[in-house]
Design an enzyme around this catalytic site. Structure first.
Site, short mmCIF file in Angstrom:
data_model
loop_
_atom_site.label_atom_id
_atom_site.label_comp_id
_atom_site.label_asym_id
_atom_site.label_seq_id
_atom_site.Cartn_x
_atom_site.Cartn_y
_atom_site.Cartn_z
N GLY A 12 0.82 -1.21 0.00
CA GLY A 12 0.00 0.00 0.00
C GLY A 12 0.85 1.25 0.00
O GLY A 12 0.33 2.35 -0.03
N GLU A 49 -3.51 -1.09 -1.49
CA GLU A 49 -3.04 -2.47 -1.52
C GLU A 49 -3.91 -3.32 -2.46
O GLU A 49 -3.43 -4.11 -3.25
CB GLU A 49 -3.11 -3.03 -0.10
CG GLU A 49 -2.56 -4.43 0.04
CD GLU A 49 -1.08 -4.41 0.36
OE1 GLU A 49 -0.38 -5.27 -0.16
OE2 GLU A 49 -0.64 -3.54 1.12
N ASP A 71 1.87 -7.57 2.70
CA ASP A 71 2.03 -7.30 4.13
C ASP A 71 0.69 -6.92 4.74
O ASP A 71 0.61 -6.57 5.89
CB ASP A 71 3.09 -6.23 4.37
CG ASP A 71 2.67 -4.88 3.87
OD1 ASP A 71 3.22 -3.89 4.30
OD2 ASP A 71 1.76 -4.84 3.01
N HIS A 126 8.96 -5.96 6.25
CA HIS A 126 9.47 -5.80 4.89
C HIS A 126 10.88 -6.29 4.73
O HIS A 126 11.51 -6.00 3.75
CB HIS A 126 9.37 -4.33 4.48
CG HIS A 126 7.97 -3.86 4.47
ND1 HIS A 126 7.02 -4.37 3.64
CD2 HIS A 126 7.36 -2.95 5.24
CE1 HIS A 126 5.87 -3.77 3.88
NE2 HIS A 126 6.05 -2.92 4.85
N ASP A 136 9.15 -3.03 -1.34
CA ASP A 136 8.74 -2.06 -0.33
C ASP A 136 9.43 -0.73 -0.56
O ASP A 136 8.82 0.34 -0.54
CB ASP A 136 9.11 -2.63 1.04
CG ASP A 136 8.71 -1.68 2.14
OD1 ASP A 136 9.54 -1.38 3.00
OD2 ASP A 136 7.56 -1.20 2.10
N ARG A 357 -17.26 6.06 -48.66
CA ARG A 357 -17.14 7.53 -48.74
C ARG A 357 -17.00 8.01 -50.18
O ARG A 357 -17.81 7.63 -51.01
CB ARG A 357 -16.00 8.01 -47.84
CG ARG A 357 -16.36 7.79 -46.38
CD ARG A 357 -15.53 8.60 -45.48
NE ARG A 357 -14.12 8.41 -45.82
CZ ARG A 357 -13.14 9.10 -45.29
NH1 ARG A 357 -13.41 10.01 -44.41
NH2 ARG A 357 -11.91 8.86 -45.63
N ARG A 448 -36.46 -2.66 -54.37
CA ARG A 448 -36.20 -2.56 -52.93
C ARG A 448 -34.75 -2.15 -52.73
O ARG A 448 -33.89 -2.50 -53.55
CB ARG A 448 -36.38 -3.90 -52.22
CG ARG A 448 -37.78 -4.48 -52.29
CD ARG A 448 -38.70 -3.76 -51.28
NE ARG A 448 -39.97 -4.44 -51.21
CZ ARG A 448 -41.00 -4.23 -52.02
NH1 ARG A 448 -40.89 -3.35 -53.02
NH2 ARG A 448 -42.12 -4.89 -51.89
#
Ligand code: F6P
Length: 533
Positions: A12, A49, A71, A126, A136, A357, A448
């Site tokens: 974290g 975390e 951790d 750690h 870490d 196009r 059609r």
């Protein structure tokens, strides 16, 4: 028992000091990889975390064995003690009856846990093993001033902090390019992305960052590293895994939801900074004329660019063919084949409107392949009298039906093409219906019309397009390797080459009425609705 292929560390980042951050390190078969997730503006340590775990686990292919070291006792216990199942069962409330925080992240972790074989391991502090120590330190160093940093910063930090601790970190630094898909989609985009990523990885170990949703992702810095695993299984898939957009222009940018009739902001500088901060040397733009024009503008601002020509319309200069075209022609041909049988049963004149196009390539080729009796293209303005003559001539020979293939940009001589207006946007369309009505009026025969529309852009690429897309993608990597920028890959004859980007954005490549293809169609009795045939 087989050992895990991946080890994931998560942290974290700033215990007791909530702020931005959160990261994970993925170690694949003993080697710390570059795919380390960086920070995000998050407000609680626990959330950081979880986010780190989700990001790191997402990088691992389904079915792999993973050891996840964390951790956070909370994270590990949620899985090892079955807390998460209890929350889920109770409708995402804790045993105290409170809503579970960060539910969306827990749900993502649950999904990942189903996909992977994860062993959840709580690490003590750690300092218990070297890799965790590296991770870490990486987390802490990466965000000393509370600001999230780019991946390169993080890599630099992990290297220097690890070397301060006497640890050698084997992080491979590789050249990096980015890729985005812009404009209307078409079959083969995924095949190109795959070829760029695989071509970069296998031969050179270069890294590819994918930006989501065309230039929008570049402006918003919405991108991620795409690797061999990300592109597995996409060769035959239509669409683009990166998403696309045909209205996000960095030089006239309007954020999501804004009024598209108003002028936007110039966000090209943020786009360029995003490339710089991520250590990206070159931007590969897979696009048609609109996206390649934007790419060209960036190249004039000093951004190294490689273009890859995409469009079902096949209307780009400097290449004989664009990928996507063959697939669109195949889809249109199949549709014409189907229209044929019903035209014959009802003795009707059936009109099929195809895209393209201001170029008649799709109409010409699908018309020839599907045996259209009359092909109407923008390059040869038509006359109703010629169309009627052809239909009547067929009737006199006992052929009581006719098939007309009309390009959306085709128009009667002396008139403008037809458009459909939606809000501030004008798009070609409506000529098929107009031709059909006019034929009924002039011949008394039943008619059609069918508009094939976006069907032509969907579905799997043909094998031709898969191969062309692969050749284009690999060629783009070669250009990157040679640092030959501001070029577009192209095909001439059967040879894959490259052209100056400036040349590729000059105008539109249209059907030559004098070409061998047009003459061949006329030779087998096809009418172009005008005096030449
Ligand atoms: O350029 C590809 C194309 O499919 C054209 O053939 C067509 O005119 C246009 O895009 C349609 O655009 P949109 O997807 O915005 O409707």
């Amino acid at each position: 028992m087989q050992a895990e292929a991946y080890i994931v560390y998560t942290d974290g980042a700033c215990s007791g000091n909530p702020g931005p951050g959160g990261w994970g390190a993925v170690i694949r078969r003993g080697e710390l990889e570059e795919e380390i997730s960086g920070g995000e503006q998050l407000t609680t340590n626990q959330r950081m975390e979880l986010r780190a775990a989700v990001e790191a686990l997402n990088k691992i292919p389904a079915g792999e064995k993973v050891k996840l070291h964390s951790d956070s006792a909370y994270l590990v216990n949620c899985f090892n003690q079955g807390w998460i199942e209890k929350w889920q069962y109770n409708g995402w409330v804790t045993s105290k009856g409170e809503p579970v925080q960060n539910r969306e992240l827990w749900e993502q972790l649950l999904e990942l846990a189903e996909k992977l074989e994860i062993e959840w391991v709580k690490v003590k502090g750690h300092s218990t093993d070297q890799l965790n120590q590296k991770c870490d330190q990486l987390a802490r160093d990466a965000i000393p001033d509370g600001q999230p940093k780019g991946e390169d910063d993080i890599l630099q930090k992990v290297k220097s902090s690890a070397s301060n601790q006497g640890i050698t970190v084997d992080v491979k630094e590789s050249r990096r390019m980015a890729v985005l898909t812009g404009g209307g989609d078409c079959p083969g985009l995924n095949a190109v992305i795959r070829a760029v990523v695989k071509g970069a990885a296998y031969k050179y170990s270069y890294q590819v960052v994918g930006f989501n949703n065309g230039f929008k992702g570049l402006v918003e810095n919405d991108g991620y590293v795409i690797d061999d695993y990300t592109v597995s299984g996409i060769l035959n898939r239509g669409g683009t895994i990166l998403g696309t957009s045909n209205r996000d222009n960095p030089f006239d940018y309007r954020p999501e939801g804004s009024d598209y009739t108003k002028t936007g902001e110039d966000r090209s500088a943020s786009a360029i900074n995003n490339l710089k901060n991520r250590g990206i040397e070159c931007l590969v733009v897979i696009g048609g004329d609109g996206s390649l024009l934007l790419a060209h503008r960036f190249s004039e601002l000093g951004v190294p660019i490689i273009g890859i020509p995409k469009t079902i319309d096949n209307d780009l200069p400097a290449t004989d063919v664009t990928f996507g075209f063959d697939s669109a022609v195949t889809t249109a041909t199949e549709a014409i084949d189907k229209i044929h049988t019903t035209a014959e049963s009802h003795h009707r004149v059936m009109v099929v409107e195809v895209m393209g196009r201001y170029a008649g390539w799709i109409a010409l080729e699908a018309g020839m392949a599907g045996g259209g009796d009359i092909i109407l293209i923008p390059e040869l303005p038509f006359q109703y009298s010629c169309i009627v003559d052809k239909i009547m001539d067929r009737r006199s020979k006992g052929k009581k039906f006719s098939i007309i293939v009309v390009a959306e940009g085709a128009h009667p001589k002396g008139e403008e093409p037809l458009y459909k207006q939606k809000g501030s946007v004008k798009r070609l369309g409506g000529i098929g219906e107009q031709v059909s009505r006019e034929i009924e009026r002039r011949t008394g025969m039943e008619s059609r019309s069918t508009v094939l529309g976006h069907l032509q852009r969907g579905g799997s690429p043909t094998s031709y397009d898969r191969i062309l897309a692969t050749r284009f993608g690999v060629k783009a990597v070669e250009l990157f390797h040679e640092k030959r920028y501001n070029r577009m890959v192209c095909i001439r004859g059967n040879s894959i080459e490259s052209a100056l980007l400036a040349e590729a954005v000059k105008g539109t490549r249209r059907v030559d009425p004098e070409s061998e293809k047009v003459k061949t169609a006329i030779a087998v009795g096809t009418s172009f609705g005008c005096p030449i045939g």
